[in-house]
Scaffold this motif. Structure first.
Motif, PDB file in Angstrom:
ATOM      1  N   ARG A 228     -30.538 -30.116-119.960  1.00 57.77           N
ATOM      2  CA  ARG A 228     -31.854 -29.673-120.147  1.00 57.77           C
ATOM      3  C   ARG A 228     -32.715 -30.525-119.688  1.00 57.77           C
ATOM      4  O   ARG A 228     -32.648 -31.727-119.850  1.00 57.77           O
ATOM      5  CB  ARG A 228     -32.127 -29.014-121.458  1.00 57.77           C
ATOM      6  N   PRO A 229     -33.936 -30.226-118.967  1.00 55.73           N
ATOM      7  CA  PRO A 229     -34.882 -30.985-118.371  1.00 55.73           C
ATOM      8  C   PRO A 229     -35.413 -31.714-119.432  1.00 55.73           C
ATOM      9  O   PRO A 229     -35.845 -32.961-119.318  1.00 55.73           O
ATOM     10  CB  PRO A 229     -35.969 -30.036-117.793  1.00 55.73           C
ATOM     11  N   GLU A 230     -35.640 -31.476-120.595  1.00 53.39           N
ATOM     12  CA  GLU A 230     -36.266 -32.212-121.674  1.00 53.39           C
ATOM     13  C   GLU A 230     -35.564 -33.354-122.185  1.00 53.39           C
ATOM     14  O   GLU A 230     -35.917 -34.140-122.886  1.00 53.39           O
ATOM     15  CB  GLU A 230     -36.846 -31.220-122.865  1.00 53.39           C
ATOM     16  N   ASN A 231     -34.277 -33.348-122.050  1.00 54.60           N
ATOM     17  CA  ASN A 231     -33.342 -34.324-122.315  1.00 54.60           C
ATOM     18  C   ASN A 231     -33.026 -35.255-121.337  1.00 54.60           C
ATOM     19  O   ASN A 231     -32.133 -36.305-121.816  1.00 54.60           O
ATOM     20  CB  ASN A 231     -31.937 -33.624-122.710  1.00 54.60           C
ATOM     21  N   ILE A 232     -33.538 -35.297-120.261  1.00 54.97           N
ATOM     22  CA  ILE A 232     -33.515 -36.307-119.285  1.00 54.97           C
ATOM     23  C   ILE A 232     -34.694 -37.298-119.341  1.00 54.97           C
ATOM     24  O   ILE A 232     -35.893 -36.753-119.386  1.00 54.97           O
ATOM     25  CB  ILE A 232     -33.332 -35.695-117.778  1.00 54.97           C
ATOM     26  N   THR A 233     -34.575 -38.547-119.261  1.00 53.71           N
ATOM     27  CA  THR A 233     -35.695 -39.558-119.268  1.00 53.71           C
ATOM     28  C   THR A 233     -35.594 -40.377-117.974  1.00 53.71           C
ATOM     29  O   THR A 233     -34.616 -40.569-117.529  1.00 53.71           O
ATOM     30  CB  THR A 233     -35.532 -40.170-120.828  1.00 53.71           C
ATOM     31  N   LEU A 234     -36.710 -41.107-117.819  1.00 52.18           N
ATOM     32  CA  LEU A 234     -36.941 -41.908-116.676  1.00 52.18           C
ATOM     33  C   LEU A 234     -36.686 -43.274-117.353  1.00 52.18           C
ATOM     34  O   LEU A 234     -36.947 -43.740-118.468  1.00 52.18           O
ATOM     35  CB  LEU A 234     -38.221 -42.004-116.249  1.00 52.18           C
ATOM     36  N   ALA A 235     -35.700 -44.001-116.716  1.00 47.94           N
ATOM     37  CA  ALA A 235     -35.349 -45.418-117.240  1.00 47.94           C
ATOM     38  C   ALA A 235     -35.108 -46.441-116.264  1.00 47.94           C
ATOM     39  O   ALA A 235     -35.115 -46.015-115.008  1.00 47.94           O
ATOM     40  CB  ALA A 235     -33.956 -45.135-117.950  1.00 47.94           C
ATOM     41  N   GLU A 236     -35.185 -47.702-116.713  1.00 50.70           N
ATOM     42  CA  GLU A 236     -34.954 -48.913-115.717  1.00 50.70           C
ATOM     43  C   GLU A 236     -33.239 -48.650-115.362  1.00 50.70           C
ATOM     44  O   GLU A 236     -33.052 -49.140-114.163  1.00 50.70           O
ATOM     45  CB  GLU A 236     -35.103 -50.262-116.440  1.00 50.70           C
ATOM     46  N   ASP A 237     -32.521 -48.222-115.928  1.00 50.54           N
ATOM     47  CA  ASP A 237     -31.079 -48.237-115.643  1.00 50.54           C
ATOM     48  C   ASP A 237     -30.679 -46.726-116.071  1.00 50.54           C
ATOM     49  O   ASP A 237     -30.782 -46.369-117.248  1.00 50.54           O
ATOM     50  CB  ASP A 237     -30.136 -49.275-116.330  1.00 50.54           C
ATOM     51  N   GLY A 238     -29.975 -46.145-115.135  1.00 50.21           N
ATOM     52  CA  GLY A 238     -29.363 -44.761-115.299  1.00 50.21           C
ATOM     53  C   GLY A 238     -28.579 -44.224-114.527  1.00 50.21           C
ATOM     54  O   GLY A 238     -28.455 -44.987-113.236  1.00 50.21           O
TER      55      GLY A 238
END
Length: 347
Positions: free
Chosen positions: A274-284
């Motif tokens: 789901r789109p709301e379960n994805i976050t922007l991160a320094e590492d991914g």
């Protein structure tokens, strides 16, 4: 305990199979939704329950009695039509009383029932008005009152809110829930609007091409879809095809992605995030380029193009973001928020 039981119902129209071996049970007092796109069979099932259609095979029982053996006018089931079908020349109270008068009930009992139901729907002051003097939401309430005043065991609603604008629809969703709990009648609603089904129903049956894909309460249905169709139809989703490995989910040309593998190692599957379960991160695990950002006040929606994936990844975040179109971002998600759907269910 079961009030309504549908067992192996099939209905064909020429070469078209509208319902294909449909089985489901509905409990007393339940608000149950039949959800699916146009032509999936949900309205055909509703018409069978209302007595307007006969199945080619299968059975339907209400409280253990054969519902199909009763003519529509003698069935303890009422249908509220999508168009409301109010009589324009009659007042609100006469519209509501019409069915009771046809049954030959005594006038004092009719007056009592109509007065009670007008109070329930909050339209006591509009009893002498005609339908053209009411708003869309008020007409919807009158149609609902006309259905519940007969005190059916089961009330069927065919796209009951489709004629209303967005604001009134949201208000009427709350009103329908309140009324359903207050009058204690089992409701079955047909809708193609997933938000409507999620907000109204205790449980939802998702239809596709005449078959039921999944039956669940709204939260499990949304968080744990069991088939590709449900994952794609109910809410926004990022769907990735790949192979289950011991360490995660392998997508060709992209790499290994986090998920709880469980069973099926080495098999083809679908990963739904789901789109709301994805976050922007320094590492991914995913790196891509932002191609679009839409701000909706309390949330932002991003489309991120990731090399190796055929479609942009959708991301929903709270508030405004510092990312801009053209910027490079990395994406991550908790492994337990990614749903694996085996290939046989993903087909």
């Amino acid at each position: 305990m079961t009030l309504l039981s549908v067992q192996g119902v099939t209905r064909r129209f020429g070469d078209v199979t509208a319902l294909d071996d449909v089985t489901l049970d509905i409990a007393p007092g339940e608000f149950f939704a039949l959800l699916g796109p146009s032509g999936c069979g949900k309205t055909t099932l509703l018409r069978i329950l209302a007595g307007f259609e006969r199945p080619d095979s299968g059975g339907v029982t209400l409280d253990g009695s054969d519902l199909l053996a009763l003519p529509a006018h003698r069935s303890p089931v009422n249908l509220m039509f999508q168009s409301y079908a109010l009589f324009p020349h009659m007042t609100v109270e006469k519209n509501i009383a019409y069915g009771l008068a046809r049954e030959g009930l005594p006038k004092p009992e009719i007056r009592t029932r109509v007065t009670e139901v007008l109070e329930t729907i909050g339209l006591s002051g509009a009893a002498r008005r005609r339908p053209h003097q009411l708003s869309g939401g008020q007409r919807q309430r009158v149609a609902l009152a006309r259905a519940i005043v007969k005190r059916p065991r089961l009330l069927l609603l065919d796209e009951p809110l489709s004629a209303l604008d967005k604001k009134v629809r949201a208000e009427m969703q709350l009103e329908l829930k309140r009324l359903q709990h207050e009058v204690g009648i089992t409701f079955v609603v047909v809708t193609h609007d997933q938000e409507e089904a999620m907000s109204l129903a205790d449980r939802i049956a998702v239809f596709n091409a005449g078959r039921i894909e999944q039956i669940d309460p709204p939260v499990p249905l949304y968080e744990r879809p069991r088939t590709r169709f449900v994952a794609d139809f109910v809410g926004a989703n990022n769907l990735l095809d790949g192979t289950v490995r011991e360490q995660g989910f392998e997508v060709s040309g992209v790499g290994l992605l986090p998920c709880e593998t469980g069973v099926g190692t080495g098999g083809k599957a679908l990963l739904a995030i789901r789109p709301e379960n994805i976050t922007l991160a320094e590492d991914g695990p995913l790196t891509g380029t932002v191609i679009d950002i839409s701000f909706y006040g309390g949330r932002s929606q991003l489309a991120v193009a990731v090399p190796g994936l055929p479609r942009p990844v959708a991301v929903t975040a709270s508030g405004a973001l510092t990312a801009t179109p053209g910027s490079t971002v990395r994406l991550t998600w908790p492994p337990d928020r990614a749903v694996l759907i085996p290939e046989e269910s993903a087909a």
